[in-house]
Design a protein around this motif. Structure first.
Motif, PDB file in Angstrom:
ATOM      1  N   VAL A  94       6.331   3.283   1.152  1.00 55.80           N
ATOM      2  CA  VAL A  94       5.203   2.763   2.038  1.00 55.80           C
ATOM      3  C   VAL A  94       4.238   1.992   1.366  1.00 55.80           C
ATOM      4  CG1 VAL A  94       3.984   3.421   4.041  1.00 55.80           C
ATOM      5  CG2 VAL A  94       6.215   4.851   3.258  1.00 55.80           C
ATOM      6  N   THR A  95       4.174   0.424   1.954  1.00 54.06           N
ATOM      7  CA  THR A  95       3.225  -0.620   1.886  1.00 54.06           C
ATOM      8  C   THR A  95       1.737  -0.480   2.575  1.00 54.06           C
ATOM      9  OG1 THR A  95       4.957  -2.117   0.760  1.00 54.06           O
ATOM     10  CG2 THR A  95       2.486  -2.774   1.100  1.00 54.06           C
ATOM     11  N   ASP A  96       0.831   0.668   1.545  1.00 53.40           N
ATOM     12  CA  ASP A  96      -0.633   0.570   2.378  1.00 53.40           C
ATOM     13  C   ASP A  96      -1.325  -0.170   2.949  1.00 53.40           C
ATOM     14  OD1 ASP A  96      -2.001   1.555   4.311  1.00 53.40           O
ATOM     15  OD2 ASP A  96      -3.501   1.816   2.551  1.00 53.40           O
ATOM     16  N   TYR A  97      -2.363  -0.843   3.900  1.00 53.53           N
ATOM     17  CA  TYR A  97      -2.590  -1.938   3.987  1.00 53.53           C
ATOM     18  C   TYR A  97      -3.520  -1.786   5.281  1.00 53.53           C
ATOM     19  CZ  TYR A  97       0.367  -3.608   8.016  1.00 53.53           C
ATOM     20  OH  TYR A  97       0.998  -3.202   8.899  1.00 53.53           O
ATOM     21  N   GLY A 137      -0.432   2.332   6.317  1.00 53.16           N
ATOM     22  CA  GLY A 137       0.820   2.883   5.391  1.00 53.16           C
ATOM     23  C   GLY A 137       0.788   4.070   5.208  1.00 53.16           C
ATOM     24  N   ARG A 138      -0.589   5.012   4.808  1.00 52.67           N
ATOM     25  CA  ARG A 138      -0.942   6.041   5.112  1.00 52.67           C
ATOM     26  C   ARG A 138      -0.324   6.724   6.525  1.00 52.67           C
ATOM     27  NH1 ARG A 138      -3.951   7.514   0.039  1.00 52.67           N
ATOM     28  NH2 ARG A 138      -4.967   5.565  -0.565  1.00 52.67           N
ATOM     29  N   ILE A 139      -0.741   5.919   7.856  1.00 54.89           N
ATOM     30  CA  ILE A 139      -0.235   7.072   8.679  1.00 54.89           C
ATOM     31  C   ILE A 139       1.144   6.797   8.686  1.00 54.89           C
ATOM     32  CG2 ILE A 139      -0.162   6.469  11.179  1.00 54.89           C
ATOM     33  CD1 ILE A 139      -3.272   4.783  11.060  1.00 54.89           C
ATOM     34  N   LYS A 154       0.572   8.261  -4.354  1.00 55.30           N
ATOM     35  CA  LYS A 154      -0.602   7.533  -5.187  1.00 55.30           C
ATOM     36  C   LYS A 154       0.076   6.124  -3.812  1.00 55.30           C
ATOM     37  CE  LYS A 154       0.390   8.227 -10.128  1.00 55.30           C
ATOM     38  NZ  LYS A 154       1.450   7.524 -11.709  1.00 55.30           N
ATOM     39  N   GLY A 155      -0.279   6.582  -2.523  1.00 56.93           N
ATOM     40  CA  GLY A 155      -0.304   5.641  -1.423  1.00 56.93           C
ATOM     41  C   GLY A 155       1.417   4.961  -1.211  1.00 56.93           C
ATOM     42  N   GLU A 156       2.328   5.723  -2.541  1.00 57.81           N
ATOM     43  CA  GLU A 156       3.391   5.385  -1.447  1.00 57.81           C
ATOM     44  C   GLU A 156       4.276   6.805  -1.246  1.00 57.81           C
ATOM     45  OE1 GLU A 156       5.540   3.297  -4.490  1.00 57.81           O
ATOM     46  OE2 GLU A 156       5.009   1.306  -3.090  1.00 57.81           O
TER      47      GLU A 156
END
Length: 160
Positions: A94-97, A137-139, A154-156
């Motif tokens: 999952v990519t965060d933005y 991405g975090r949601i 790590k954000g993924e």
């Protein structure tokens, strides 16, 4: 989009709503998902893209935005993004933005502003207390993590 499908009750729990509320959203046409409608058995399976959309809708509804409007905003937020992908090992990534969702003056609706750097928030919306900053991405990763019972790293989010 990934090929893996997820069950109704698991998705409702993952996005933080009851199955009844999710069913109402769908039956009333308040949320339009990209996966096909159920045929015959009335059982609906959800894709990772559906979960992404529903997780964003839920967050926007919590902010006080009507479900129909939240659905339209979520489609705009997710448009053109390959937010969720599945690698060759079957792991989800999952990519965060971030985006800011900001009310437009009067009754003109909502504006979605992509945020690349925190300084852009103030420049885009000023000092408004009505702006919602979403870490998209975090949601989505939190909801997917709940469905497949794997932690976010790590954000993924990684699942195997």
């Amino acid at each position: 989009m990934t090929s893996e499908k997820f069950r109704f009750g698991d998705v409702a729990k993952a996005i933080g709503t009851s199955p009844k509320s999710l069913r109402n959203w769908l039956q009333r046409g308040q949320v339009q998902l990209s996966s096909p409608e159920p045929q015959g058995s009335n059982w609906r399976d959800f894709s990772s893209d559906d979960i992404a959309q529903l997780a964003i809708v839920r967050r926007l509804v919590d902010f006080g935005i009507e479900v129909r409007v939240a659905d339209q905003l979520s489609v705009g937020i997710l448009a053109g993004m390959e937010l969720v992908r599945q690698d060759q090992q079957g792991d989800f990534r999952v990519t965060d933005y971030q985006v800011a969702v900001h009310p437009v003056r009067g009754d003109e609706g909502w504006q979605v502003i992509p945020i690349c750097h925190p300084s852009e928030i103030q420049a885009a919306v000023g000092h408004s207390t009505e702006t919602l900053l979403l870490s998209v991405g975090r949601i989505v990763a939190a909801a997917l993590s709940s469905v497949i019972n794997k932690p976010m790293i790590k954000g993924e989010m990684v699942s195997s």
